[in-house]
Each structure stands twice: as structure tokens, then as C-alpha cells.
Design an enzyme around this catalytic site. Structure first.
Site, PDB file in Angstrom:
ATOM      1  N   ARG A 218     -12.917   1.995  -5.445  1.00 43.14           N
ATOM      2  CA  ARG A 218     -12.641   2.214  -4.019  1.00 43.14           C
ATOM      3  C   ARG A 218     -12.276   3.677  -3.751  1.00 43.14           C
ATOM      4  O   ARG A 218     -11.177   3.973  -3.286  1.00 43.14           O
ATOM      5  CB  ARG A 218     -11.543   1.280  -3.513  1.00 43.14           C
ATOM      6  CG  ARG A 218     -11.859  -0.185  -3.709  1.00 43.14           C
ATOM      7  CD  ARG A 218     -10.792  -1.083  -3.112  1.00 43.14           C
ATOM      8  NE  ARG A 218     -11.120  -2.487  -3.331  1.00 43.14           N
ATOM      9  CZ  ARG A 218     -10.374  -3.509  -2.910  1.00 43.14           C
ATOM     10  NH1 ARG A 218      -9.251  -3.276  -2.247  1.00 43.14           N
ATOM     11  NH2 ARG A 218     -10.734  -4.746  -3.160  1.00 43.14           N
TER      12      ARG A 218
ATOM     13  N   ASP B  11      -5.317   2.391   2.630  1.00 42.67           N
ATOM     14  CA  ASP B  11      -6.258   1.460   3.254  1.00 42.67           C
ATOM     15  C   ASP B  11      -6.377   1.780   4.740  1.00 42.67           C
ATOM     16  O   ASP B  11      -5.371   1.936   5.444  1.00 42.67           O
ATOM     17  CB  ASP B  11      -5.786   0.018   3.085  1.00 42.67           C
ATOM     18  CG  ASP B  11      -5.971  -0.489   1.661  1.00 42.67           C
ATOM     19  OD1 ASP B  11      -6.463   0.281   0.815  1.00 42.67           O
ATOM     20  OD2 ASP B  11      -5.606  -1.653   1.397  1.00 42.67           O
TER      21      ASP B  11
ATOM     22  N   ASP C  27      -0.987  -2.488  -4.249  1.00 42.54           N
ATOM     23  CA  ASP C  27      -2.289  -2.783  -3.661  1.00 42.54           C
ATOM     24  C   ASP C  27      -3.078  -1.476  -3.573  1.00 42.54           C
ATOM     25  O   ASP C  27      -3.386  -0.872  -4.588  1.00 42.54           O
ATOM     26  CB  ASP C  27      -2.118  -3.458  -2.306  1.00 42.54           C
ATOM     27  CG  ASP C  27      -3.397  -4.102  -1.802  1.00 42.54           C
ATOM     28  OD1 ASP C  27      -4.406  -4.089  -2.526  1.00 42.54           O
ATOM     29  OD2 ASP C  27      -3.397  -4.615  -0.667  1.00 42.54           O
TER      30      ASP C  27
ATOM     31  N   ASP D 249       0.836  -1.199   0.000  1.00 40.67           N
ATOM     32  CA  ASP D 249       0.000   0.000   0.000  1.00 40.67           C
ATOM     33  C   ASP D 249       0.876   1.255   0.000  1.00 40.67           C
ATOM     34  O   ASP D 249       2.045   1.211   0.409  1.00 40.67           O
ATOM     35  CB  ASP D 249      -0.872   0.042   1.254  1.00 40.67           C
ATOM     36  CG  ASP D 249      -1.864  -1.101   1.322  1.00 40.67           C
ATOM     37  OD1 ASP D 249      -2.326  -1.550   0.256  1.00 40.67           O
ATOM     38  OD2 ASP D 249      -2.173  -1.548   2.448  1.00 40.67           O
TER      39      ASP D 249
END
Length: 323
Positions: free
Chosen positions: A217, A164, A160, A138
Site C-alpha cells: 500500500r 489512510d 493499521d 492509524d
């Protein structure tokens, strides 16, 4: 933001000892092999929304780092600290940031590449004015953490997610960031099976971010209620903007959606639906979005910009170099 008075370059054990004494007992771990500067607030501005009150390093010592070893030493040290990141630092793996830290980039070309930052079991952290590029994981991962402000950063090409937030983290503001060349951009709540930890948590404010051709997302939400998504600019989002799932409640307010066929919807993949209240959004060559259900009241005061002005405001101010 640069503070240059009373600087010392710590280049030996003797120099470290002298500097610690001169600075009133500041730990050598805060200063060794880094340029130590005077004391004072490093981050610019203050957060609006759920992350309000986050102060990071506050009035603590400021150090400047230029390599991964010095950054890790500073970022994992105990106690408050302001960390200036100068230039691009190559990270091999996700690097932990501990409580009471401000990590701020110098100018418009400083940050991290190769890997990202892990804010885990931490409280009171500011990440500002940094580039996160080509991470093997991330850009930033936040878990079991509270009072975090992630502001005016660039996120591009993570393996990724760009950012997050998961595992009972809460009271977080994500503001004025620019994401591009990113697929799974910003996830909130990592698993349908983690309700026991996440229900009553995952309260996050996303405002004035630029989702620039990202795929999905933006954010994808589980469990958090309320989550506040306002005054963001969605430009050419390929799959979808906001997804509310697993009983989450998301207020999608005064955003500007352009060339985005699916601005927001309920449920995603195998995750059951949450709720979305959509208010005062502006659409240009975009779909209408899917809303429904009820969302808990937003517990703070704020003043959203008119949605039709968001594109010009966000493109002029989001990302590095605009704090």
C-alpha cells in the site's frame, strides 16, 4: 519557526480573560492551559499538487501544546489556529483535527504515540514535521475532508495504516514523509463498495516520500483518477509498491525503485484492476512493474526531479527535522 514575542502563559481563568482581551477576542478555547504566542504562519513552505492552496492556520494565533488534553482542546477548536507540538504526546485514541489548522512539530523529536490523528469532515489542514509512532489504529486517518497537506512526517509501527485517505476526501498532497516498520502503509479508498462516494474524488499527490522497507500500500488506490505518484524512493518494499484497483487511474512517474520485486501492478486481492501509466521510473535490483490503461491528465504544473537522483534527494530531505 519559533515565535516568542509577546508570549503569555495562561495559568488561570483570570489570565485567560486578560489574554483574550489582549489578543483581540481570540477564543479562550484556543489558549487555555497552553502557551500562546504571537500571530503568523507556522508551517514551512507550500504544497505542490492536488493539495496546493492549503494554508492551515495561516496567519492566525499560534499555541504550543505538550500534552494530550491541551492538544485536543486546540485541535478541535473552531476557527483558524496554528498548533506547535513540543515533545512526544501520548494519545489514547484517534484525536480529531478540525478545519483551518496547522499542526507542526518542534525540532526532530516531537509527535504522537499510542494513537493518531483523525482529520474528518475538515477542510484546510496541514500536518507537518511530526513523528507518528506505535498507534493503536492509524497514524493519520483522513475522511470526508478536502485541502489537506501531510508533509515531512515520520510514520512507524501503526497497528493499521500509516496514512489512510478515504470516504470522498480529495485535493490532498502527501510529501516528504518517511515510513518504516509499517505493513499496510498508505491506503487511498477503503472499500470496493464505496464508489458512489469516491468516484470523482480521491485526487491525491504523493511525492518525495521514502517508503523504507514498508510491506504494501504505497499507495493502494481505489477509484481516484488521476492520482499522481512521483519522485518517491522505494527501498526494499516487501510485497508491492503501488496497486491501482477499481477503475483508479495512477500516474507513476520518475520514482526510484530499489530492491523492490513488485514496483506496481493492476488489481489487488479481490479488487478489480485500475490503470497505471508508468513514466521515466528508475529501477535497481527491482522488477519492471505492470502498467496499462489510461489515466486522466494531471491538472497542475510541476517539475519532477530526474528519477536517478531521487534516492539521494529523498533520503537527505524526507521525514522530521528537514523542513
Amino acid at each position: 519557526m519559533r515565535r516568542t514575542s509577546a508570549r503569555v502563559k495562561l495559568i488561570s481563568a483570570v489570565a485567560v480573560t486578560t489574554a483574550v482581551a489582549a489578543l483581540g477576542g481570540v477564543s479562550a478555547a484556543h489558549s487555555m492551559a497552553a502557551e500562546s504566542e504571537d500571530f503568523g504562519v507556522l508551517a514551512s513552505g507550500s504544497p505542490t499538487g492536488f493539495g496546493a492552496g492549503t494554508t492551515g492556520g495561516g496567519n492566525a494565533e499560534t499555541v504550543t501544546v505538550t500534552n494530550a488534553e491541551d492538544f485536543e482542546e486546540a485541535a478541535t477548536s473552531d476557527g483558524p489556529l496554528n498548533i506547535r507540538v513540543q515533545g512526544m504526546i501520548e494519545l489514547d485514541s484517534m484525536t480529531k483535527v478540525s478545519s483551518d489548522k496547522s499542526v507542526v512539530g518542534v525540532g526532530s523529536s516531537s509527535g504522537f504515540e499510542g494513537s493518531g490523528l483523525n482529520i474528518s469532515e475538515a477542510d484546510n489542514v496541514i500536518i507537518q514535521n511530526l513523528i507518528f509512532r506505535d498507534s493503536n489504529d492509524d497514524g493519520i486517518n483522513v475522511q470526508y475532508s478536502t485541502h489537506v497537506w501531510i508533509d515531512h512526517n515520520d510514520f512507524t509501527n501503526p497497528n493499521d495504516g500509516s496514512l489512510d485517505i478515504k470516504r470522498a476526501s480529495t485535493n490532498i498532497t502527501v510529501s516528504w514523509n518517511h515510513s518504516y516498520d509499517a505493513d499496510k502503509n498508505m491506503l487511498l479508498g477503503h472499500s470496493d463498495d464505496n464508489g458512489s462516494e469516491d468516484i470523482g474524488k480521491l485526487n491525491v499527490t504523493y511525492h518525495h516520500n521514502w517508503f523504507d522497507g514498508t510491506v504494501q500500500r504505497n499507495p493502494r488506490v481505489r477509484f481516484g483518477d488521476p492520482v499522481h505518484v512521483y519522485n518517491n524512493y522505494y527501498d526494499g518494499v516487501e510485497s508491492y509498491g503501488v496497486a491501482s484497483t477499481e477503475d483508479a487511474g495512477v500516474l507513476v512517474e520518475a520514482n526510484y525503485f530499489e530492491n523492490t520485486e513488485d514496483p506496481y501492478h493492476l488489481g489487488e486481492a479481490d479488487s478489480g484492476p485500475g490503470s497505471i501509466e508508468a513514466v521515466d521510473n528508475y529501477f535497481v535490483n527491482s522488477g519492471e512493474g505492470e502498467d496499462g490503461g489510461s489515466v486522466a491528465n494531471i491538472p497542475y504544473s510541476y517539475s519532477p526531479d530526474p528519477a536517478q537522483n531521487v534516492k539521494s534527494i529523498v533520503t537527505a530531505g524526507a521525514g522530521v527535522g528537514h523542513v
